[in-house]
Scaffold this motif. Structure first.
Motif, PDB file in Angstrom:
ATOM      1  N   ASP A   1      -5.257   6.796  15.836  1.00  0.00           N
ATOM      2  CA  ASP A   1      -3.947   6.483  16.416  1.00  0.00           C
ATOM      3  C   ASP A   1      -3.833   4.998  16.679  1.00  0.00           C
ATOM      4  O   ASP A   1      -3.885   4.559  17.819  1.00  0.00           O
ATOM      5  CB  ASP A   1      -3.813   7.206  17.764  1.00  0.00           C
ATOM      6  N   HIS A   2      -3.680   4.221  15.666  1.00  0.00           N
ATOM      7  CA  HIS A   2      -3.613   2.776  15.885  1.00  0.00           C
ATOM      8  C   HIS A   2      -2.202   2.341  16.268  1.00  0.00           C
ATOM      9  O   HIS A   2      -1.214   2.976  15.904  1.00  0.00           O
ATOM     10  CB  HIS A   2      -4.059   2.045  14.624  1.00  0.00           C
ATOM     11  N   SER A   3      -2.151   1.238  16.963  1.00  0.00           N
ATOM     12  CA  SER A   3      -0.857   0.644  17.340  1.00  0.00           C
ATOM     13  C   SER A   3      -0.268  -0.060  16.110  1.00  0.00           C
ATOM     14  O   SER A   3      -0.990  -0.344  15.140  1.00  0.00           O
ATOM     15  CB  SER A   3      -1.069  -0.373  18.455  1.00  0.00           C
ATOM     16  N   PRO A   4       1.033  -0.415  16.157  1.00  0.00           N
ATOM     17  CA  PRO A   4       1.611  -1.140  15.031  1.00  0.00           C
ATOM     18  C   PRO A   4       0.860  -2.435  14.717  1.00  0.00           C
ATOM     19  O   PRO A   4       0.547  -2.720  13.549  1.00  0.00           O
ATOM     20  CB  PRO A   4       3.042  -1.432  15.500  1.00  0.00           C
ATOM     21  N   SER A   5       0.529  -3.207  15.747  1.00  0.00           N
ATOM     22  CA  SER A   5      -0.151  -4.482  15.468  1.00  0.00           C
ATOM     23  C   SER A   5      -1.550  -4.241  14.913  1.00  0.00           C
ATOM     24  O   SER A   5      -2.020  -4.994  14.053  1.00  0.00           O
ATOM     25  CB  SER A   5      -0.202  -5.355  16.721  1.00  0.00           C
ATOM     26  N   ALA A   6      -2.206  -3.191  15.368  1.00  0.00           N
ATOM     27  CA  ALA A   6      -3.540  -2.892  14.841  1.00  0.00           C
ATOM     28  C   ALA A   6      -3.456  -2.511  13.363  1.00  0.00           C
ATOM     29  O   ALA A   6      -4.258  -2.968  12.540  1.00  0.00           O
ATOM     30  CB  ALA A   6      -4.170  -1.759  15.641  1.00  0.00           C
ATOM     31  N   TRP A   7      -2.459  -1.701  13.011  1.00  0.00           N
ATOM     32  CA  TRP A   7      -2.310  -1.349  11.592  1.00  0.00           C
ATOM     33  C   TRP A   7      -2.030  -2.590  10.753  1.00  0.00           C
ATOM     34  O   TRP A   7      -2.551  -2.759   9.651  1.00  0.00           O
ATOM     35  CB  TRP A   7      -1.207  -0.316  11.400  1.00  0.00           C
ATOM     36  N   GLU A   8      -1.174  -3.470  11.275  1.00  0.00           N
ATOM     37  CA  GLU A   8      -0.831  -4.663  10.492  1.00  0.00           C
ATOM     38  C   GLU A   8      -2.066  -5.522  10.253  1.00  0.00           C
ATOM     39  O   GLU A   8      -2.277  -6.017   9.144  1.00  0.00           O
ATOM     40  CB  GLU A   8       0.291  -5.435  11.206  1.00  0.00           C
ATOM     41  N   ARG A   9      -2.904  -5.663  11.269  1.00  0.00           N
ATOM     42  CA  ARG A   9      -4.145  -6.449  11.093  1.00  0.00           C
ATOM     43  C   ARG A   9      -5.099  -5.751  10.133  1.00  0.00           C
ATOM     44  O   ARG A   9      -5.715  -6.385   9.271  1.00  0.00           O
ATOM     45  CB  ARG A   9      -4.833  -6.662  12.452  1.00  0.00           C
ATOM     46  N   LEU A  10      -5.230  -4.444  10.296  1.00  0.00           N
ATOM     47  CA  LEU A  10      -6.133  -3.698   9.408  1.00  0.00           C
ATOM     48  C   LEU A  10      -5.716  -3.842   7.949  1.00  0.00           C
ATOM     49  O   LEU A  10      -6.542  -4.073   7.059  1.00  0.00           O
ATOM     50  CB  LEU A  10      -6.102  -2.210   9.770  1.00  0.00           C
ATOM     51  N   LEU A  11      -4.435  -3.697   7.707  1.00  0.00           N
ATOM     52  CA  LEU A  11      -3.948  -3.758   6.322  1.00  0.00           C
ATOM     53  C   LEU A  11      -4.127  -5.160   5.749  1.00  0.00           C
ATOM     54  O   LEU A  11      -4.573  -5.321   4.604  1.00  0.00           O
ATOM     55  CB  LEU A  11      -2.488  -3.310   6.266  1.00  0.00           C
ATOM     56  N   ALA A  12      -3.830  -6.174   6.554  1.00  0.00           N
ATOM     57  CA  ALA A  12      -4.010  -7.555   6.086  1.00  0.00           C
ATOM     58  C   ALA A  12      -5.471  -7.826   5.765  1.00  0.00           C
ATOM     59  O   ALA A  12      -5.783  -8.601   4.857  1.00  0.00           O
ATOM     60  CB  ALA A  12      -3.513  -8.523   7.152  1.00  0.00           C
ATOM     61  N   GLY A  13      -6.369  -7.160   6.475  1.00  0.00           N
ATOM     62  CA  GLY A  13      -7.796  -7.369   6.250  1.00  0.00           C
ATOM     63  C   GLY A  13      -8.359  -6.589   5.076  1.00  0.00           C
ATOM     64  O   GLY A  13      -9.537  -6.740   4.731  1.00  0.00           O
ATOM     65  N   HIS A  14      -7.542  -5.735   4.477  1.00  0.00           N
ATOM     66  CA  HIS A  14      -8.059  -4.888   3.401  1.00  0.00           C
ATOM     67  C   HIS A  14      -7.206  -4.970   2.136  1.00  0.00           C
ATOM     68  O   HIS A  14      -7.031  -3.973   1.428  1.00  0.00           O
ATOM     69  CB  HIS A  14      -8.191  -3.442   3.875  1.00  0.00           C
ATOM     70  N   GLY A  15      -6.651  -6.147   1.872  1.00  0.00           N
ATOM     71  CA  GLY A  15      -6.025  -6.357   0.568  1.00  0.00           C
ATOM     72  C   GLY A  15      -4.568  -5.970   0.494  1.00  0.00           C
ATOM     73  O   GLY A  15      -4.044  -5.743  -0.612  1.00  0.00           O
ATOM     74  N   PHE A  16      -3.890  -5.953   1.644  1.00  0.00           N
ATOM     75  CA  PHE A  16      -2.453  -5.647   1.638  1.00  0.00           C
ATOM     76  C   PHE A  16      -1.698  -6.802   2.275  1.00  0.00           C
ATOM     77  O   PHE A  16      -2.228  -7.511   3.138  1.00  0.00           O
ATOM     78  CB  PHE A  16      -2.173  -4.354   2.407  1.00  0.00           C
ATOM     79  N   THR A  17      -0.464  -6.957   1.857  1.00  0.00           N
ATOM     80  CA  THR A  17       0.374  -8.008   2.436  1.00  0.00           C
ATOM     81  C   THR A  17       1.695  -7.402   2.906  1.00  0.00           C
ATOM     82  O   THR A  17       2.018  -6.264   2.563  1.00  0.00           O
ATOM     83  CB  THR A  17       0.619  -9.124   1.385  1.00  0.00           C
ATOM     84  N   GLY A  18       2.430  -8.190   3.691  1.00  0.00           N
ATOM     85  CA  GLY A  18       3.751  -7.747   4.141  1.00  0.00           C
ATOM     86  C   GLY A  18       3.720  -6.454   4.927  1.00  0.00           C
ATOM     87  O   GLY A  18       4.696  -5.690   4.911  1.00  0.00           O
ATOM     88  N   ALA A  19       2.622  -6.217   5.627  1.00  0.00           N
ATOM     89  CA  ALA A  19       2.515  -4.949   6.354  1.00  0.00           C
ATOM     90  C   ALA A  19       3.536  -4.898   7.475  1.00  0.00           C
ATOM     91  O   ALA A  19       3.688  -5.856   8.233  1.00  0.00           O
ATOM     92  CB  ALA A  19       1.104  -4.783   6.905  1.00  0.00           C
ATOM     93  N   SER A  20       4.238  -3.804   7.565  1.00  0.00           N
ATOM     94  CA  SER A  20       5.128  -3.608   8.706  1.00  0.00           C
ATOM     95  C   SER A  20       4.864  -2.227   9.273  1.00  0.00           C
ATOM     96  O   SER A  20       4.764  -1.245   8.532  1.00  0.00           O
ATOM     97  CB  SER A  20       6.590  -3.756   8.299  1.00  0.00           C
ATOM     98  N   ALA A  21       4.707  -2.196  10.568  1.00  0.00           N
ATOM     99  CA  ALA A  21       4.435  -0.926  11.251  1.00  0.00           C
ATOM    100  C   ALA A  21       5.333  -0.861  12.470  1.00  0.00           C
ATOM    101  O   ALA A  21       5.431  -1.824  13.224  1.00  0.00           O
ATOM    102  CB  ALA A  21       2.969  -0.859  11.667  1.00  0.00           C
ATOM    103  N   SER A  22       5.992   0.261  12.646  1.00  0.00           N
ATOM    104  CA  SER A  22       6.848   0.390  13.822  1.00  0.00           C
ATOM    105  C   SER A  22       7.034   1.860  14.143  1.00  0.00           C
ATOM    106  O   SER A  22       6.768   2.732  13.303  1.00  0.00           O
ATOM    107  CB  SER A  22       8.219  -0.264  13.583  1.00  0.00           C
ATOM    108  N   VAL A  23       7.482   2.097  15.352  1.00  0.00           N
ATOM    109  CA  VAL A  23       7.703   3.483  15.776  1.00  0.00           C
ATOM    110  C   VAL A  23       9.185   3.807  15.629  1.00  0.00           C
ATOM    111  O   VAL A  23      10.040   3.137  16.208  1.00  0.00           O
ATOM    112  CB  VAL A  23       7.231   3.695  17.233  1.00  0.00           C
ATOM    113  N   ILE A  24       9.448   4.819  14.831  1.00  0.00           N
ATOM    114  CA  ILE A  24      10.831   5.297  14.656  1.00  0.00           C
ATOM    115  C   ILE A  24      11.216   6.091  15.892  1.00  0.00           C
ATOM    116  O   ILE A  24      10.442   6.937  16.350  1.00  0.00           O
ATOM    117  CB  ILE A  24      10.907   6.248  13.441  1.00  0.00           C
ATOM    118  N   ASP A  25      12.398   5.844  16.396  1.00  0.00           N
ATOM    119  CA  ASP A  25      12.852   6.616  17.561  1.00  0.00           C
ATOM    120  C   ASP A  25      12.939   8.100  17.230  1.00  0.00           C
ATOM    121  O   ASP A  25      13.303   8.467  16.101  1.00  0.00           O
ATOM    122  CB  ASP A  25      14.242   6.141  17.996  1.00  0.00           C
TER     123      ASP A  25
END
Ligand code: SAM
Length: 282
Positions: free
Chosen positions: A241-265
């Motif tokens: 259960d990662h937070s949006p910022s944690a997912w964005e950092r994880l993805l940037a660290g593993h070969g992905f760019t432009g990561a966006s993570a957010s919670v849909i209402d």
């Protein structure tokens, strides 16, 4: 309102007897079999359920475990097969009258559609933890070539029964990391809706996903927001259960760019939203 497929189906009791333990997945070898380190209910178990794991955020113990002394050695596939027994088939039509659709959220007729994946016609799409196959099937109706991978054999059987006639769509029973490690196929789009990306350590899974994706390909996945559901003693399995910022950092660290993570209402009257994450393979 129609029932929420996920809130009804996420984490049904895997065993009516299994109410006094949590188990920790201590490894995830490629045959999908897990070792559990079970702990009796009480302080130790509750502390374990809340523990933080990894650099990027928290993870919790949930779902699907054996009771101590009863079912140790039950494979992850067997656990997920049990889970599948409680699942309800998707409705024949959604509120728009469509017979196929893609739903990122735990609520019927809610949230964005497949457009965040970009045009899928002619693209090779992989769904990790595809369940009954309805989401990947929808993408195939839009012109994609689709593969649904799920660890539970019952899921492949149900998906084939429902969608087996759709050309360009395949299903395979496999644990996600095992599949990604063993295949030489590449994919333009990888998605996971409350699926394997939620249940496998991203430090392991993200590099494997990236290794099987074409540059410029899209990875997108959804799960419950961090902290929206507490640990569930009596069931086992790791949930990331990662937070949006944690997912964005994880993805940037593993070969992905432009990561966006957010919670849909959530829809009106509901309190829990949906984490939705999207990134582009570099
Ligand atoms: C909550 S269900 C969601 C199913 C489907 N994506 C949906 O939206 O209805 C999670 C699915 O992920 C599968 N799964 C869990 N861990 C997995 C893993 N490590 N590898 C492959 N499939 C996995 C389960 O068998 C289950 O079908």
């Amino acid at each position: 309102m129609s029932p929420d497929p996920h809130s009804l189906l996420l984490f049904p009791a895997a065993s009516g007897r299994c109410r006094s333990c949590v188990g920790r997945v201590t490894n995830l070898p490629h045959d999908g079999r897990v070792e559990y380190r079970s702990m009796l209910a009480g302080g130790r178990a509750r502390r374990a359920g809340r523990r933080s794991a990894g650099r990027w955020g928290s993870s919790q113990y949930v779902g699907l475990g054996p009771a101590p002394g009863e079912e140790h050695g039950m494979s992850l596939a067997e656990s997920w097969d049990r889970y599948a027994i409680g699942s309800t088939p998707r409705r024949a039509e959604n509120a728009n009258g469509d017979t196929t659709w893609l739903n990122w959220t735990q609520y019927a007729d809610h949230g964005p559609n497949e457009s965040l994946l970009g045009p899928v016609a002619g693209r090779r799409v992989l769904e990790l933890g595809s369940g009954s196959g309805s989401n990947v099937a929808h993408l195939v109706t839009r012109g994609a070539a689709g593969l649904g991978v799920d660890i539970a054999p019952a899921r492949e059987a149900a998906a084939r029964e429902r969608w087996g006639d759709l050309p360009g769509l395949e299903f395979r029973t496999a644990e996600a990391t095992a599949f990604l490690s063993g295949t030489d196929q590449t994919f333009d789009v990888v998605l996971s809706i409350f699926g394997a990306v939620w249940f496998v350590d991203p430090e392991t899974l993200l590099p494997l996903i990236r290794s099987r994706m074409t540059a410029g390909g899209i990875l997108a996945f959804s799960h419950l927001p961090a902290g929206s559901q507490g640990p569930r003693p009596g069931r086992a399995g790791m949930r990331y259960d990662h937070s949006p910022s944690a997912w964005e950092r994880l993805l940037a660290g593993h070969g992905f760019t432009g990561a966006s993570a957010s919670v849909i209402d959530p829809p009106e009257g509901r309190t829990v939203g949906t984490m939705l994450v999207r990134a582009v393979a570099v």
